[in-house]
Design an enzyme around this catalytic site. Structure first.
Site, PDB file in Angstrom:
ATOM      1  N   ASP A   1       1.451  -6.707  -4.536  1.00 40.66           N
ATOM      2  CA  ASP A   1       0.625  -6.728  -3.342  1.00 40.66           C
ATOM      3  C   ASP A   1       1.179  -7.883  -2.514  1.00 40.66           C
ATOM      4  O   ASP A   1       1.474  -8.958  -3.057  1.00 40.66           O
ATOM      5  CB  ASP A   1      -0.836  -7.001  -3.733  1.00 40.66           C
ATOM      6  CG  ASP A   1      -1.780  -6.912  -2.555  1.00 40.66           C
ATOM      7  OD1 ASP A   1      -2.634  -6.017  -2.553  1.00 40.66           O
ATOM      8  OD2 ASP A   1      -1.667  -7.751  -1.629  1.00 40.66           O
TER       9      ASP A   1
ATOM     10  N   THR B   1       0.802  -1.224   0.000  1.00 39.87           N
ATOM     11  CA  THR B   1       0.000   0.000   0.000  1.00 39.87           C
ATOM     12  C   THR B   1       0.833   1.271   0.000  1.00 39.87           C
ATOM     13  O   THR B   1       0.473   2.245  -0.667  1.00 39.87           O
ATOM     14  CB  THR B   1      -0.923  -0.005   1.249  1.00 39.87           C
ATOM     15  OG1 THR B   1      -1.835  -1.086   1.110  1.00 39.87           O
ATOM     16  CG2 THR B   1      -1.713   1.277   1.376  1.00 39.87           C
TER      17      THR B   1
ATOM     18  N   SER C   1       0.042 -10.059  -0.783  1.00 37.58           N
ATOM     19  CA  SER C   1      -0.673 -11.350  -0.847  1.00 37.58           C
ATOM     20  C   SER C   1       0.027 -12.297  -1.810  1.00 37.58           C
ATOM     21  O   SER C   1      -0.150 -13.515  -1.743  1.00 37.58           O
ATOM     22  CB  SER C   1      -2.103 -11.154  -1.350  1.00 37.58           C
ATOM     23  OG  SER C   1      -2.657  -9.998  -0.828  1.00 37.58           O
TER      24      SER C   1
ATOM     25  N   THR D   1       1.252  -4.767   4.085  1.00 40.28           N
ATOM     26  CA  THR D   1       1.034  -5.180   5.474  1.00 40.28           C
ATOM     27  C   THR D   1       0.468  -6.600   5.587  1.00 40.28           C
ATOM     28  O   THR D   1       0.653  -7.258   6.612  1.00 40.28           O
ATOM     29  CB  THR D   1       0.072  -4.213   6.203  1.00 40.28           C
ATOM     30  OG1 THR D   1      -1.172  -4.193   5.504  1.00 40.28           O
ATOM     31  CG2 THR D   1       0.659  -2.819   6.290  1.00 40.28           C
TER      32      THR D   1
ATOM     33  N   GLN E   1      -4.150 -21.148  19.006  1.00 38.52           N
ATOM     34  CA  GLN E   1      -4.986 -20.148  18.345  1.00 38.52           C
ATOM     35  C   GLN E   1      -5.094 -18.881  19.172  1.00 38.52           C
ATOM     36  O   GLN E   1      -5.568 -17.855  18.684  1.00 38.52           O
ATOM     37  CB  GLN E   1      -6.394 -20.708  18.122  1.00 38.52           C
ATOM     38  CG  GLN E   1      -6.432 -21.878  17.184  1.00 38.52           C
ATOM     39  CD  GLN E   1      -7.801 -22.515  17.081  1.00 38.52           C
ATOM     40  OE1 GLN E   1      -8.814 -21.948  17.505  1.00 38.52           O
ATOM     41  NE2 GLN E   1      -7.850 -23.705  16.528  1.00 38.52           N
ATOM     42  N   CYS E   2      -4.698 -18.954  20.432  1.00 35.02           N
ATOM     43  CA  CYS E   2      -4.825 -17.780  21.300  1.00 35.02           C
ATOM     44  C   CYS E   2      -3.800 -16.730  20.892  1.00 35.02           C
ATOM     45  O   CYS E   2      -2.692 -17.043  20.480  1.00 35.02           O
ATOM     46  CB  CYS E   2      -4.598 -18.165  22.762  1.00 35.02           C
ATOM     47  SG  CYS E   2      -5.872 -19.246  23.384  1.00 35.02           S
TER      48      CYS E   2
HETATM   49  N1  ASP Z   1      -2.916  -5.591   0.241  1.00 33.69           N
HETATM   50  C1  ASP Z   1      -1.862  -4.712   0.696  1.00 33.69           C
HETATM   51  C2  ASP Z   1      -0.578  -5.525   0.706  1.00 33.69           C
HETATM   52  O1  ASP Z   1      -0.384  -6.297   1.596  1.00 33.69           O
HETATM   53  C3  ASP Z   1      -2.185  -4.192   2.048  1.00 33.69           C
HETATM   54  C4  ASP Z   1      -1.179  -3.202   2.630  1.00 33.69           C
HETATM   55  O2  ASP Z   1      -0.090  -3.026   2.177  1.00 33.69           O
HETATM   56  O3  ASP Z   1      -1.556  -2.572   3.659  1.00 33.69           O
HETATM   57  O4  ASP Z   1       0.220  -5.398  -0.184  1.00 33.69           O
END
Ligand code: ASP
Length: 340
Positions: free
Chosen positions: A58, A13, A60, A90, A273-274
């Site tokens: 990105d 981002t 992901s 992020t 998982q906690c």
């Molecule tokens: N989808 C974005 C990423 O991880 C989210 C971000 O950067 O905040 O590249």
């Protein structure tokens, strides 16, 4: 003399621009934006150079190949800079922070991952502060490890998790104190900075695409549905269990599944998982099947760190028994060993 910092831009981002499909990174965009920020060129700022990864992604889409590319980019420039700032999306930043923590052995310079929830092209972007403070932290050199700075906190990279999809304090390290808090001053926690000593010169361990899995246990889970994934190809699995390492064992469904993984030689690592606290196998009878099947406790390690650690240890060519022995030992300060 001014410190020299290398800024590696992977995407995310912070440098994204709006497109018809939503925010996406654009090659060549970030350089001029940073060059035009007076804070980054003023007398207080360290010298920096931007290296843009190709392709910008990105986060992901960031996985083993991209971790290797970032690790290589740092390792090849290691002697040319005093520290590194990795600009990253992020969404998977905590995974990359974990991966780099393990991949870069005997690190003695800061590698600070950061990014933003709002792009720099927007008025309210949190990217400016995150980037400037990360640069200063990288130049100060006190946190000579892979760490993650976001929203006022410097966290150990292999302890970090993304906890908010839209908050500006998006990360925390639930089982470990921040390495520093950035208020009026950047206050480091000397005790938290302690970690296992480097054992030699810096080295890079590129990761292989090791076949591993993560399975989250939930009430009513039909384990037989997951049995097909337990093939002999699977080398490690992170089991996200309830509480201190408990699984539903009353119907006898899980043990065969787990036993099969064990029989195939897969390293079964038990995480919780906690959000806070960790695994203590044997505390409840509901964890007995895991112990019997030869599972190893991930203690208070995050799933993100456990995944990165499995990639790392198998990529070093270790046997399943050796990997198992190291999963519950702190290599980079990623876990607190169980009290027994
Ligand atoms: N989808 C974005 C990423 O991880 C989210 C971000 O950067 O905040 O590249």
């Amino acid at each position: 003399m001014k410190k020299r910092i290398c800024i590696l831009y992977t995407g995310g981002t912070i440098g994204m621009v709006p497109t018809p499909k939503g925010y996406a990174p654009r090659p060549g965009y970030l350089g001029p934006v940073l060059a035009a920020m007076p804070e980054l060129t003023g007398p207080e700022a360290p010298d920096w150079e931007l290296v843009e990864m190709d392709p910008l992604l990105d986060s992901s889409n960031i996985a083993v190949d991209e971790w290797n590319a970032v690790g290589r980019a740092i390792f090849e420039r290691y002697n040319d800079y005093d520290g590194f700032v990795v600009l990253h999306g992020t969404d998977t930043m905590a995974y990359t922070a974990g991966a780099l923590s393990f991949m870069l052995e005997n690190l003695q310079k800061p590698v600070v991952l950061t990014g933003s929830q709002i792009p720099l092209c927007r008025l309210r972007s949190d990217g400016r502060e995150n980037l400037i403070t990360s640069l200063i932290i990288a130049a100060q050199g006190k946190a000579a490890e892979v760490c993650l700075y976001f929203g006022g906190k410097l966290l150990r990279g292999c302890r970090a998790v993304k906890r908010s999809a839209d908050g500006l304090r998006a990360f925390s390290s639930p089982n470990y104190p921040p390495l520093a808090i950035a208020g009026v001053n950047i206050r480091y926690d000397e005790a938290a900075l302690c970690r296992p000593e480097p054992e030699g010169p810096p080295a890079l361990v590129p990761f292989d695409n090791v076949p591993i899995g993560v399975l989250k246990v939930f009430p009513g889970i039909q384990f037989d549905l997951f049995e097909p994934i337990m093939t002999s190809r699977l080398r490690g699995i992170v089991l996200e269990t309830f509480g201190a390492g408990n699984i539903p064992d009353t119907r006898g469904a899980l043990p065969p599944l787990i036993r099969k993984a064990g029989q195939n030689g897969a390293v079964l690592t038990v995480c919780s998982q906690c959000f806070e606290g960790g695994v203590l196998l044997g505390k409840y009878a509901a964890s007995a099947a895991l112990t019997a099947a030869g599972a190893v406790s991930g203690c208070d390690m995050t799933t993100e760190a456990a995944v990165a650690k499995l990639y790392y240890l198998f990529s070093k060519g270790l046997t399943a028994a050796e990997v198992k022995g190291l999963m519950c030992r702190s290599l980079r300060g990623e876990l607190t060993a169980e009290d027994t």
